[in-house]
Design a protein around this motif. Structure first.
Motif, mmCIF file in Angstrom:
data_model
loop_
_atom_site.group_PDB
_atom_site.id
_atom_site.type_symbol
_atom_site.label_atom_id
_atom_site.label_comp_id
_atom_site.label_asym_id
_atom_site.label_seq_id
_atom_site.Cartn_x
_atom_site.Cartn_y
_atom_site.Cartn_z
ATOM 1 N N PHE A 88 0.948 -1.190 -0.064
ATOM 2 C CA PHE A 88 -0.060 -0.007 0.011
ATOM 3 C C PHE A 88 0.840 1.327 -0.043
ATOM 4 N N ILE A 89 0.615 2.085 -0.890
ATOM 5 C CA ILE A 89 1.195 3.571 -0.848
ATOM 6 C C ILE A 89 0.274 4.229 -0.841
ATOM 7 N N GLY A 90 -0.066 5.047 0.281
ATOM 8 C CA GLY A 90 -0.976 5.956 0.464
ATOM 9 C C GLY A 90 -1.059 6.662 1.766
ATOM 10 N N GLY A 91 -2.043 7.531 2.049
ATOM 11 C CA GLY A 91 -1.935 8.386 3.304
ATOM 12 C C GLY A 91 -1.280 9.655 3.078
ATOM 13 N N GLU A 92 -1.517 10.176 4.180
ATOM 14 C CA GLU A 92 -0.995 11.695 4.393
ATOM 15 C C GLU A 92 0.563 11.598 4.406
ATOM 16 N N PHE A 93 1.349 12.636 3.441
ATOM 17 C CA PHE A 93 2.569 12.710 3.511
ATOM 18 C C PHE A 93 3.042 14.321 3.411
ATOM 19 N N LYS A 116 -0.020 8.719 -10.578
ATOM 20 C CA LYS A 116 0.363 7.352 -10.391
ATOM 21 C C LYS A 116 0.161 6.853 -8.779
ATOM 22 N N TYR A 117 -0.117 7.383 -8.020
ATOM 23 C CA TYR A 117 -0.388 7.368 -6.585
ATOM 24 C C TYR A 117 -1.545 8.324 -6.022
ATOM 25 N N PRO A 118 -2.600 7.947 -6.435
ATOM 26 C CA PRO A 118 -3.676 8.586 -6.109
ATOM 27 C C PRO A 118 -4.026 8.638 -4.799
ATOM 28 N N LYS A 119 -3.619 7.629 -3.845
ATOM 29 C CA LYS A 119 -4.090 7.388 -2.426
ATOM 30 C C LYS A 119 -2.972 8.186 -1.565
ATOM 31 N N VAL A 120 -2.121 8.781 -2.111
ATOM 32 C CA VAL A 120 -1.142 9.545 -1.339
ATOM 33 C C VAL A 120 -1.608 10.963 -1.475
ATOM 34 N N LYS A 121 -2.074 11.338 -0.125
ATOM 35 C CA LYS A 121 -2.370 13.001 0.150
ATOM 36 C C LYS A 121 -1.017 13.741 0.519
ATOM 37 N N LEU A 122 -0.740 14.410 -0.441
ATOM 38 C CA LEU A 122 0.501 15.150 -0.577
ATOM 39 C C LEU A 122 0.385 16.510 0.125
ATOM 40 N N LYS A 123 0.749 17.068 1.375
ATOM 41 C CA LYS A 123 0.839 18.147 1.573
ATOM 42 C C LYS A 123 2.226 18.912 1.607
ATOM 43 N N ILE A 124 2.290 19.721 0.821
ATOM 44 C CA ILE A 124 3.523 20.443 0.323
ATOM 45 C C ILE A 124 3.575 21.962 0.795
ATOM 46 N N GLU A 125 4.829 22.125 1.351
ATOM 47 C CA GLU A 125 5.138 23.439 1.840
ATOM 48 C C GLU A 125 6.521 24.090 1.709
ATOM 49 N N LYS A 276 16.370 10.058 10.086
ATOM 50 C CA LYS A 276 17.338 8.795 9.952
ATOM 51 C C LYS A 276 16.353 7.440 10.374
ATOM 52 N N SER A 277 15.219 7.753 11.046
ATOM 53 C CA SER A 277 14.145 6.929 11.578
ATOM 54 C C SER A 277 13.424 6.144 10.335
ATOM 55 N N GLU A 278 13.555 6.785 9.225
ATOM 56 C CA GLU A 278 13.061 6.289 8.060
ATOM 57 C C GLU A 278 11.685 5.639 7.901
ATOM 58 N N LEU A 279 10.663 6.760 8.184
ATOM 59 C CA LEU A 279 9.341 6.286 8.334
ATOM 60 C C LEU A 279 8.818 6.482 6.924
ATOM 61 N N LYS A 280 7.732 5.851 6.692
ATOM 62 C CA LYS A 280 7.069 6.262 5.349
ATOM 63 C C LYS A 280 8.037 6.064 4.087
ATOM 64 N N MET A 281 8.917 4.978 3.995
ATOM 65 C CA MET A 281 9.777 4.886 3.032
ATOM 66 C C MET A 281 9.239 4.340 1.752
ATOM 67 N N GLN A 282 7.894 3.863 1.884
ATOM 68 C CA GLN A 282 7.344 3.440 0.462
ATOM 69 C C GLN A 282 6.976 4.513 -0.338
ATOM 70 N N ILE A 283 6.536 5.753 0.398
ATOM 71 C CA ILE A 283 6.103 6.800 -0.335
ATOM 72 C C ILE A 283 7.418 7.664 -0.780
ATOM 73 N N ILE A 284 8.436 7.583 0.251
ATOM 74 C CA ILE A 284 9.710 8.143 -0.201
ATOM 75 C C ILE A 284 10.363 7.526 -1.431
ATOM 76 N N GLU A 285 10.335 6.122 -1.517
ATOM 77 C CA GLU A 285 10.751 5.715 -2.681
ATOM 78 C C GLU A 285 9.980 6.059 -4.017
#
Length: 316
Positions: A88-93, A116-125, A276-285
């Motif tokens: 799963f690649i989704g959720g708030e990022f 390509k990743y419609p389930k990701v909710k990007l919050k860009i600042e 360095k905790s590398e959370l949400k790496m699937q979205i980062i990739e």
């Protein structure tokens, strides 16, 4: 002790106010206060000095907050493991982007990514590098796009591309007749710069400082945008340096004022950075592969010399 209680402690530590912390965690202020008090009673300590305005952490509270942040991060990793297992690649990022990258890079990859990743909710600042580092370490950003290397042991960097500097030199300038320019040609005294706080400004200062002495008093004309710097240069007030991607949108008449450097071209390294905790790496990739894919066709320079984005004053 619960994860929820630790989240409340982190919120109060950040906002130094119980009411604001309650708003940010979407609970009532009495509920938040009661849960923190329960934790304090369980541990037989005071986490906050409530007599101070604004509220301050006690000495033991400071140590507790550091550990609480680690525990909360690790608890979020459980959801990460489940998401990765399910593919799963989704959720708030939450993504931070420095101002000198935002207007050029974002239009290049954003449409492709959200399609390509419609389930990701990007919050860009749009944020400065200094704020980005702070928010990554506090867990308020999941990743960011910034000039690197940053030399921060808490932050990991994955290079996206190397972007050469290009001289914008009006006809009236002493260097206009040169086909290609060299770093040794630059004079900080006639260089138009971005205002303080931009790492691209620090990069130019570092570039010029390798050749000349530097005094803050020399800078009289500073701006928050490259467009303004170009207009000032057109008025004969000096020259400026632009990141390569910004030169692609310059009109045909002004393109005649662009001058490239002799190789190796000075350049900035732009990377996707994260804690360095590398959370949400699937979205980062997914972000990294999308951006790297679209940038390949835009920048073909190979022989470059990376200029540090760090202020010499801060990094010495």
């Amino acid at each position: 002790m619960t994860i929820t209680q630790l989240r409340y402690v982190l919120a109060v530590a950040e906002h130094q106010n119980f009411t604001k912390a309650a708003e940010k965690t979407f609970v009532t202020q009495p509920t938040l206060s009661m849960q923190i008090q329960k934790l304090e009673e369980e541990l037989d300590i005071l986490i906050f000095d409530r007599s101070k305005k604004p509220i301050e952490l006690t000495e033991v509270g400071k140590k507790l907050v550091q550990q609480a942040r680690n525990i909360v991060n690790e608890s979020e990793r459980i959801q990460d493991i489940v998401d990765q297992q399910k593919g799963f690649i989704g959720g708030e990022f939450k993504l931070g982007v420095i101002p000198t990258v935002m207007p050029t890079l974002l239009p290049m990859f954003l449409y492709n990514f959200i399609k390509k990743y419609p389930k990701v909710k990007l919050k860009i600042e749009e944020l400065t590098t200094e704020v980005i580092i702070e928010q990554l370490q506090d867990g308020h950003l999941d990743a960011a796009i910034a000039a690197t290397p940053l030399q921060n042991e808490n932050i990991k960097e994955r290079v996206l591309y190397y972007e050469p500097f290009v001289g914008y030199i009006p006809p009236s300038h002493r260097l206009n007749q040169k086909n290609k320019i060299d770093v040794t040609d630059l004079d900080i005294d006639d260089m138009l710069l971005l205002e303080d706080g931009h790492c691209f400004r620090d990069g130019i200062i570092n570039l010029c400082k390798t050749q000349k002495s530097y005094d803050d008093d020399h800078f009289q004309l500073e701006s928050g945008s490259f467009e303004t710097l170009v207009k000032l240069a057109n008025e004969g007030l000096g020259m400026t340096l632009l990141p390569y991607l910004h030169t692609l949108d310059i009109n045909e008449k002004e393109k005649g004022n662009l001058h490239y450097f002799n190789e190796p071209s000075p350049a900035r390294e732009v990377s996707l950075i994260y804690h360095k905790s590398e959370l949400k790496m699937q979205i980062i990739e997914a972000l990294h592969s999308t951006i790297a894919g679209v940038i390949k066709g835009a920048i073909t320079f190979q022989n470059v010399e990376i200029i540090s984005p760090l202020s010499k004053i801060k990094s010495d």
